[in-house]
Structure formats: structure tokens, C-alpha cells
Design a protein around this motif. Structure first.
Motif, PDB file in Angstrom:
ATOM      1  N   ARG A  17       0.812  -1.222   0.000  1.00 23.53           N
ATOM      2  CA  ARG A  17       0.000   0.000   0.000  1.00 23.53           C
ATOM      3  C   ARG A  17       0.844   1.271   0.000  1.00 23.53           C
ATOM      4  NH1 ARG A  17      -2.548   0.579   6.013  1.00 23.53           N
ATOM      5  NH2 ARG A  17      -0.613   0.285   7.145  1.00 23.53           N
ATOM      6  N   TYR A  18       2.129   1.160   0.316  1.00 28.37           N
ATOM      7  CA  TYR A  18       3.035   2.317   0.298  1.00 28.37           C
ATOM      8  C   TYR A  18       3.824   2.400  -1.009  1.00 28.37           C
ATOM      9  CZ  TYR A  18       1.983   1.997   5.237  1.00 28.37           C
ATOM     10  OH  TYR A  18       1.325   1.921   6.440  1.00 28.37           O
ATOM     11  N   ARG A  19       3.450   1.561  -1.990  1.00 27.09           N
ATOM     12  CA  ARG A  19       4.102   1.483  -3.302  1.00 27.09           C
ATOM     13  C   ARG A  19       5.505   0.895  -3.227  1.00 27.09           C
ATOM     14  NH1 ARG A  19       1.755   1.047  -7.350  1.00 27.09           N
ATOM     15  NH2 ARG A  19       3.240   2.132  -8.644  1.00 27.09           N
ATOM     16  N   ARG A  20       5.800   0.154  -2.168  1.00 24.81           N
ATOM     17  CA  ARG A  20       7.086  -0.528  -2.052  1.00 24.81           C
ATOM     18  C   ARG A  20       6.974  -1.878  -2.756  1.00 24.81           C
ATOM     19  NH1 ARG A  20       9.853  -4.142   1.505  1.00 24.81           N
ATOM     20  NH2 ARG A  20      11.993  -3.512   1.872  1.00 24.81           N
ATOM     21  N   PRO A  21       7.893  -2.165  -3.686  1.00 22.57           N
ATOM     22  CA  PRO A  21       7.808  -3.437  -4.403  1.00 22.57           C
ATOM     23  C   PRO A  21       8.205  -4.616  -3.515  1.00 22.57           C
ATOM     24  CG  PRO A  21       9.761  -2.252  -5.090  1.00 22.57           C
ATOM     25  CD  PRO A  21       9.002  -1.339  -4.170  1.00 22.57           C
ATOM     26  N   PHE A  22       7.624  -5.777  -3.808  1.00 22.52           N
ATOM     27  CA  PHE A  22       8.014  -7.009  -3.133  1.00 22.52           C
ATOM     28  C   PHE A  22       7.846  -8.173  -4.097  1.00 22.52           C
ATOM     29  CE2 PHE A  22       3.484  -6.617  -2.294  1.00 22.52           C
ATOM     30  CZ  PHE A  22       3.009  -7.913  -2.453  1.00 22.52           C
ATOM     31  N   ILE A  23       8.480  -9.279  -3.773  1.00 23.28           N
ATOM     32  CA  ILE A  23       8.395 -10.477  -4.602  1.00 23.28           C
ATOM     33  C   ILE A  23       7.065 -11.152  -4.305  1.00 23.28           C
ATOM     34  CG2 ILE A  23       9.426 -12.719  -5.128  1.00 23.28           C
ATOM     35  CD1 ILE A  23      12.121 -11.436  -4.229  1.00 23.28           C
ATOM     36  N   ALA A  24       6.237 -11.287  -5.320  1.00 27.89           N
ATOM     37  CA  ALA A  24       4.883 -11.811  -5.159  1.00 27.89           C
ATOM     38  C   ALA A  24       4.872 -13.326  -5.337  1.00 27.89           C
ATOM     39  CB  ALA A  24       3.945 -11.145  -6.147  1.00 27.89           C
ATOM     40  N   SER A  25       5.529 -13.995  -4.435  1.00 32.76           N
ATOM     41  CA  SER A  25       5.575 -15.454  -4.466  1.00 32.76           C
ATOM     42  C   SER A  25       5.447 -15.941  -3.033  1.00 32.76           C
ATOM     43  CB  SER A  25       6.905 -15.921  -5.064  1.00 32.76           C
ATOM     44  OG  SER A  25       7.024 -17.302  -4.973  1.00 32.76           O
ATOM     45  N   PRO A  26       4.417 -16.704  -2.728  1.00 32.17           N
ATOM     46  CA  PRO A  26       4.201 -17.118  -1.331  1.00 32.17           C
ATOM     47  C   PRO A  26       5.333 -17.960  -0.758  1.00 32.17           C
ATOM     48  CG  PRO A  26       2.614 -18.172  -2.792  1.00 32.17           C
ATOM     49  CD  PRO A  26       3.406 -17.212  -3.622  1.00 32.17           C
ATOM     50  N   GLU A  27       6.075 -18.667  -1.586  1.00 31.91           N
ATOM     51  CA  GLU A  27       7.161 -19.502  -1.054  1.00 31.91           C
ATOM     52  C   GLU A  27       8.463 -18.727  -0.863  1.00 31.91           C
ATOM     53  OE1 GLU A  27       7.023 -19.922  -5.498  1.00 31.91           O
ATOM     54  OE2 GLU A  27       5.549 -20.179  -3.941  1.00 31.91           O
ATOM     55  N   SER A  28       8.499 -17.451  -1.235  1.00 30.18           N
ATOM     56  CA  SER A  28       9.710 -16.651  -1.086  1.00 30.18           C
ATOM     57  C   SER A  28       9.680 -15.850   0.205  1.00 30.18           C
ATOM     58  CB  SER A  28       9.877 -15.693  -2.264  1.00 30.18           C
ATOM     59  OG  SER A  28      10.960 -14.827  -2.026  1.00 30.18           O
ATOM     60  N   ASP A  29      10.745 -15.954   0.987  1.00 30.61           N
ATOM     61  CA  ASP A  29      10.868 -15.106   2.173  1.00 30.61           C
ATOM     62  C   ASP A  29      11.954 -14.050   1.953  1.00 30.61           C
ATOM     63  OD1 ASP A  29      13.212 -16.555   2.343  1.00 30.61           O
ATOM     64  OD2 ASP A  29      13.027 -16.962   4.480  1.00 30.61           O
ATOM     65  N   LEU A  30      12.362 -13.855   0.700  1.00 28.96           N
ATOM     66  CA  LEU A  30      13.412 -12.888   0.382  1.00 28.96           C
ATOM     67  C   LEU A  30      12.819 -11.491   0.309  1.00 28.96           C
ATOM     68  CD1 LEU A  30      16.425 -12.618  -0.371  1.00 28.96           C
ATOM     69  CD2 LEU A  30      15.703 -12.640  -2.752  1.00 28.96           C
ATOM     70  N   ASP A  31      13.390 -10.584   1.108  1.00 32.16           N
ATOM     71  CA  ASP A  31      12.982  -9.190   1.069  1.00 32.16           C
ATOM     72  C   ASP A  31      14.091  -8.406   0.384  1.00 32.16           C
ATOM     73  OD1 ASP A  31      10.995  -7.193   1.838  1.00 32.16           O
ATOM     74  OD2 ASP A  31      12.585  -6.356   3.076  1.00 32.16           O
ATOM     75  N   PHE A  32      13.733  -7.314  -0.266  1.00 35.77           N
ATOM     76  CA  PHE A  32      14.735  -6.465  -0.899  1.00 35.77           C
ATOM     77  C   PHE A  32      14.288  -5.023  -0.836  1.00 35.77           C
ATOM     78  CE2 PHE A  32      11.707  -7.012  -4.236  1.00 35.77           C
ATOM     79  CZ  PHE A  32      11.743  -5.842  -4.957  1.00 35.77           C
ATOM     80  N   ASN A  33      15.251  -4.125  -1.022  1.00 40.78           N
ATOM     81  CA  ASN A  33      14.952  -2.714  -1.066  1.00 40.78           C
ATOM     82  C   ASN A  33      15.956  -2.053  -1.988  1.00 40.78           C
ATOM     83  OD1 ASN A  33      14.941   0.261   0.391  1.00 40.78           O
ATOM     84  ND2 ASN A  33      12.985  -0.817   0.495  1.00 40.78           N
ATOM     85  N   VAL A  34      15.537  -1.003  -2.673  1.00 41.39           N
ATOM     86  CA  VAL A  34      16.371  -0.308  -3.644  1.00 41.39           C
ATOM     87  C   VAL A  34      16.303   1.181  -3.381  1.00 41.39           C
ATOM     88  CG1 VAL A  34      16.715   0.168  -6.098  1.00 41.39           C
ATOM     89  CG2 VAL A  34      15.870  -2.065  -5.385  1.00 41.39           C
ATOM     90  N   SER A  35      17.439   1.848  -3.501  1.00 35.35           N
ATOM     91  CA  SER A  35      17.487   3.296  -3.424  1.00 35.35           C
ATOM     92  C   SER A  35      18.450   3.786  -4.495  1.00 35.35           C
ATOM     93  CB  SER A  35      17.969   3.734  -2.037  1.00 35.35           C
ATOM     94  OG  SER A  35      18.029   5.145  -1.946  1.00 35.35           O
ATOM     95  N   HIS A  36      18.157   4.927  -5.098  1.00 32.62           N
ATOM     96  CA  HIS A  36      19.078   5.487  -6.090  1.00 32.62           C
ATOM     97  C   HIS A  36      19.057   7.002  -6.003  1.00 32.62           C
ATOM     98  CE1 HIS A  36      15.602   6.413  -8.671  1.00 32.62           C
ATOM     99  NE2 HIS A  36      15.156   5.227  -8.306  1.00 32.62           N
ATOM    100  N   SER A  37      20.201   7.584  -6.302  1.00 33.66           N
ATOM    101  CA  SER A  37      20.347   9.029  -6.281  1.00 33.66           C
ATOM    102  C   SER A  37      21.547   9.393  -7.134  1.00 33.66           C
ATOM    103  CB  SER A  37      20.542   9.530  -4.847  1.00 33.66           C
ATOM    104  OG  SER A  37      20.664  10.937  -4.818  1.00 33.66           O
TER     105      SER A  37
END
Length: 73
Positions: A17-37
């Protein structure tokens, strides 16, 4: 795809709901985050725990008095 042990074209993403992307796979517990500047990017990965990253290009030509007047009381 290396972390998930699947082909890259099989990975699907969604957004919370905050527009943060995530891996849409129920068997995945991998989280990630990206920043660029500017010319730089930072990517963080974490199995099983939320991860957050942030990067900000330092700009030395800013008018600091103008920034202070706008954002500080």
C-alpha cells in the motif's frame, strides 16, 4: 534470480500500500529494497527479515539558507 534459485523471467513483483515493491511469491521469504540518487544505486537483500536502504547524493551547490527557510521553523 540467483538468491531465489529460479529463472529471472519467473519472478513476479507486486506493490504494497506504500508502493514498495516485493516479490509476489508465497514460497519466497526474500525481502529487498532499492534506493538510487544521482549516479549511484544501492540494493539490499535479506532472507526472512525486512530490509531498508537509502542513499542520497551530496550536492554542495545548494543554497542552505533557502533550504533552512523553507523547512525549519
Amino acid at each position: 534470480s540467483r538468491y531465489l534459485l529460479v529463472e529471472a523471467n519467473k519472478i513476479r513483483f507486486s506493490y504494497n500500500r506504500y508502493r514498495r515493491p516485493f516479490i509476489a511469491s508465497p514460497e519466497s521469504d526474500l525481502d529487498f529494497n532499492v534506493s538510487h540518487s544521482g549516479r549511484y544505486a544501492l540494493i539490499g537483500f535479506s532472507p526472512g527479515f525486512p530490509v531498508g536502504v537509502d542513499i542520497e547524493e551530496v550536492k554542495y551547490n545548494r543554497d542552505l539558507d533557502k533550504v533552512a527557510r523553507r523547512f525549519f521553523a
